[in-house]
Design a protein around this motif. Structure first.
Motif, PDB file in Angstrom:
ATOM      1  N   PHE A  71       0.824  -1.204   0.000  1.00 13.85           N
ATOM      2  CA  PHE A  71       0.000   0.000   0.000  1.00 13.85           C
ATOM      3  C   PHE A  71       0.860   1.257   0.000  1.00 13.85           C
ATOM      4  CE2 PHE A  71      -2.247  -3.278   2.487  1.00 13.85           C
ATOM      5  CZ  PHE A  71      -3.309  -3.504   1.619  1.00 13.85           C
ATOM      6  N   ARG A  72       0.376   2.278  -0.699  1.00 13.02           N
ATOM      7  CA  ARG A  72       1.004   3.595  -0.625  1.00 13.02           C
ATOM      8  C   ARG A  72      -0.099   4.639  -0.513  1.00 13.02           C
ATOM      9  NH1 ARG A  72       1.192   6.882  -5.123  1.00 13.02           N
ATOM     10  NH2 ARG A  72       0.516   5.898  -7.056  1.00 13.02           N
ATOM     11  N   PHE A  73       0.275   5.825  -0.049  1.00 12.87           N
ATOM     12  CA  PHE A  73      -0.695   6.873   0.231  1.00 12.87           C
ATOM     13  C   PHE A  73      -0.358   8.155  -0.500  1.00 12.87           C
ATOM     14  CE2 PHE A  73      -0.664   4.089   3.892  1.00 12.87           C
ATOM     15  CZ  PHE A  73      -2.015   3.874   4.098  1.00 12.87           C
ATOM     16  N   GLU A  74      -1.388   8.858  -0.931  1.00 12.65           N
ATOM     17  CA  GLU A  74      -1.314  10.247  -1.377  1.00 12.65           C
ATOM     18  C   GLU A  74      -2.367  10.981  -0.571  1.00 12.65           C
ATOM     19  OE1 GLU A  74      -2.023  10.582  -5.561  1.00 12.65           O
ATOM     20  OE2 GLU A  74      -0.107   9.691  -6.092  1.00 12.65           O
ATOM     21  N   TYR A  75      -1.961  12.038   0.133  1.00 14.54           N
ATOM     22  CA  TYR A  75      -2.941  12.763   0.938  1.00 14.54           C
ATOM     23  C   TYR A  75      -2.535  14.216   1.070  1.00 14.54           C
ATOM     24  CZ  TYR A  75       0.422  12.046   4.745  1.00 14.54           C
ATOM     25  OH  TYR A  75       1.558  12.027   5.513  1.00 14.54           O
ATOM     26  N   TYR A  85       2.172  14.836   9.337  1.00 17.73           N
ATOM     27  CA  TYR A  85       1.279  13.707   9.592  1.00 17.73           C
ATOM     28  C   TYR A  85       1.839  12.439   8.970  1.00 17.73           C
ATOM     29  CZ  TYR A  85      -1.707  17.511  10.887  1.00 17.73           C
ATOM     30  OH  TYR A  85      -2.187  18.642  11.496  1.00 17.73           O
ATOM     31  N   ARG A  86       1.477  11.311   9.574  1.00 14.31           N
ATOM     32  CA  ARG A  86       1.866  10.007   9.036  1.00 14.31           C
ATOM     33  C   ARG A  86       0.603   9.156   8.965  1.00 14.31           C
ATOM     34  NH1 ARG A  86       6.634   8.264  11.892  1.00 14.31           N
ATOM     35  NH2 ARG A  86       5.320   8.166  13.734  1.00 14.31           N
ATOM     36  N   VAL A  87       0.333   8.605   7.766  1.00 12.26           N
ATOM     37  CA  VAL A  87      -0.828   7.743   7.555  1.00 12.26           C
ATOM     38  C   VAL A  87      -0.323   6.326   7.333  1.00 12.26           C
ATOM     39  CG1 VAL A  87      -2.867   7.307   6.127  1.00 12.26           C
ATOM     40  CG2 VAL A  87      -2.105   9.662   6.528  1.00 12.26           C
ATOM     41  N   GLN A  88      -0.904   5.365   8.063  1.00 18.68           N
ATOM     42  CA  GLN A  88      -0.505   3.964   7.949  1.00 18.68           C
ATOM     43  C   GLN A  88      -1.741   3.074   8.025  1.00 18.68           C
ATOM     44  OE1 GLN A  88       2.205   3.766  11.333  1.00 18.68           O
ATOM     45  NE2 GLN A  88       3.944   3.820   9.952  1.00 18.68           N
TER      46      GLN A  88
END
Length: 126
Positions: A35-39, A109-112
């Motif tokens: 998984f990877r995130f863009e926010y 921020y860190r999203v996991q």
């Protein structure tokens, strides 16, 4: 009658445990492969809103019932607050899904991924 109730109770416990047995624990390094995130963070009068997309890079397997952890960090990178949110719908393989949540104000921020289940491959219906 008592024996029937006991048998039904055992069957219910066995059945309910079968679904959670499919969920596995993963190290964060392993999750980073899948998984990877863009926010982005949008300021608000009350609390900032962290919103964006989670991408499922695992070919052929959707991610279902995904919950995310959003950590608010101070300028030194220390966690000063946490919140969580559910991803809307499933995360299809090779695709993305949207999320949005209020967060504790922070410098960054860190999203996991907090939790999820792998869906069935191929999408066969019953």
């Amino acid at each position: 009658m008592r024996g029937v109730r006991l048998a039904v109770l055992i069957a219910v416990v066995a059945w309910s445990g079968a679904g959670s047995a499919a969920a596995a624990n993963y190290a964060q390094e392993t999750l980073d492969r899948y998984f990877r995130f863009e926010y982005q963070v949008t300021p608000s009068a009350t609390r900032p809103v962290v919103s964006g997309y989670v991408y499922n890079m695992n070919p052929g397997t959707p991610a279902e019932r995904m919950q995310l952890s959003i950590e608010s960090l101070d300028a030194s990178g220390n966690v000063i607050g946490k919140s969580s949110t559910w991803v809307l719908g499933n995360v299809p393989p090779g695709n993305r899904a949207y999320f949005s949540a209020s967060a504790v104000p922070g410098a960054s921020y860190r999203v996991q991924v907090l939790s999820f289940d792998w869906g069935s491959r191929g999408g066969a219906s019953n």
